[in-house]
Design an enzyme around this catalytic site. Structure first.
Site, mmCIF file in Angstrom:
data_model
loop_
_atom_site.group_PDB
_atom_site.id
_atom_site.type_symbol
_atom_site.label_atom_id
_atom_site.label_comp_id
_atom_site.label_asym_id
_atom_site.label_seq_id
_atom_site.Cartn_x
_atom_site.Cartn_y
_atom_site.Cartn_z
ATOM 1 N N THR A 1 38.401 52.707 47.958
ATOM 2 C CA THR A 1 37.074 52.740 48.574
ATOM 3 C C THR A 1 35.986 52.259 47.619
ATOM 4 O O THR A 1 35.139 51.449 48.023
ATOM 5 C CB THR A 1 36.766 54.160 49.100
ATOM 6 O OG1 THR A 1 37.780 54.521 50.047
ATOM 7 C CG2 THR A 1 35.403 54.228 49.758
ATOM 8 N N MET B 1 31.282 44.971 49.058
ATOM 9 C CA MET B 1 30.221 44.947 50.073
ATOM 10 C C MET B 1 28.862 44.720 49.424
ATOM 11 O O MET B 1 28.072 43.881 49.865
ATOM 12 C CB MET B 1 30.209 46.254 50.872
ATOM 13 C CG MET B 1 31.379 46.432 51.800
ATOM 14 S SD MET B 1 31.353 48.083 52.525
ATOM 15 C CE MET B 1 32.146 47.768 54.097
ATOM 16 N N GLU B 2 28.580 45.469 48.360
ATOM 17 C CA GLU B 2 27.297 45.315 47.681
ATOM 18 C C GLU B 2 27.171 43.921 47.079
ATOM 19 O O GLU B 2 26.122 43.279 47.170
ATOM 20 C CB GLU B 2 27.107 46.392 46.614
ATOM 21 C CG GLU B 2 25.724 46.344 46.007
ATOM 22 C CD GLU B 2 25.374 47.559 45.172
ATOM 23 O OE1 GLU B 2 24.171 47.726 44.903
ATOM 24 O OE2 GLU B 2 26.272 48.338 44.788
ATOM 25 N N HIS C 1 35.259 53.852 55.468
ATOM 26 C CA HIS C 1 36.471 53.110 55.078
ATOM 27 C C HIS C 1 37.521 53.525 56.091
ATOM 28 O O HIS C 1 38.043 54.635 56.030
ATOM 29 C CB HIS C 1 36.870 53.461 53.647
ATOM 30 C CG HIS C 1 37.888 52.525 53.083
ATOM 31 N ND1 HIS C 1 38.254 52.547 51.757
ATOM 32 C CD2 HIS C 1 38.619 51.534 53.634
ATOM 33 C CE1 HIS C 1 39.161 51.616 51.515
ATOM 34 N NE2 HIS C 1 39.408 50.995 52.664
ATOM 35 N N ARG D 1 18.452 47.120 49.890
ATOM 36 C CA ARG D 1 18.180 46.632 48.544
ATOM 37 C C ARG D 1 16.674 46.430 48.406
ATOM 38 O O ARG D 1 15.996 46.134 49.392
ATOM 39 C CB ARG D 1 18.899 45.300 48.272
ATOM 40 C CG ARG D 1 20.401 45.386 48.441
ATOM 41 C CD ARG D 1 21.120 44.146 47.959
ATOM 42 N NE ARG D 1 21.047 44.022 46.508
ATOM 43 C CZ ARG D 1 21.743 44.764 45.650
ATOM 44 N NH1 ARG D 1 22.563 45.695 46.079
ATOM 45 N NH2 ARG D 1 21.610 44.573 44.347
#
Length: 131
Positions: A35, A42-43, A69, A113
């Site tokens: 995970t 992803m980030e 997940h 972000r």
């Protein structure tokens, strides 16, 4: 900061290797995609999605990640991560992120972000050492 396009999409492909397994990164004892590694992918995809809109000296920092997940992925399988910009509020940029392996959707995320001046941001963090 340039004008940021809502609905701008970026996709990246990775191949899960042994170093990305839960049993290798300390997030479990199973030999499947960890995970924390999925979240990092992803980030990273969101970073790459936003980068074309940043001016010299700007960067972005993650401030929120809400992730599921949902399916296990073995080593050797490809994972496709897609980030889409869903909203912009001044310097805050929101994303919808999906991760899929060759068989299933394995995770989804909402991610925010903030756009910052890299030099000032790092200087503020380093100032913590001076106290």
């Amino acid at each position: 900061m340039k004008e940021i396009q809502v609905n701008h999409v970026h996709t990246k492909e990775i191949v899960v290797d042994e170093s990305m397994l839960a049993c290798k990164v300390g997030s479990g004892i199973v030999s499947v995609y960890a995970t924390p590694m999925m979240i990092a992918a992803m980030e990273g995809c969101a970073v790459e999605c936003l980068n074309p809109f940043l001016e010299e000296g700007e960067t972005s920092v993650g401030v929120m990640m809400n992730t599921t997940h949902d399916a296990a992925t073995p080593a050797g399988m490809k994972v496709y991560v897609t980030a889409e910009i869903t909203a912009v509020d001044r310097k805050k940029v929101s994303f919808k992120i999906t991760a899929k392996d060759e068989k299933d959707t394995i995770g989804i995320a909402a991610h925010d972000r903030f756009i910052v001046n890299k030099e000032k941001f790092e200087a503020k963090a380093q100032a913590k050492l001076e106290k």
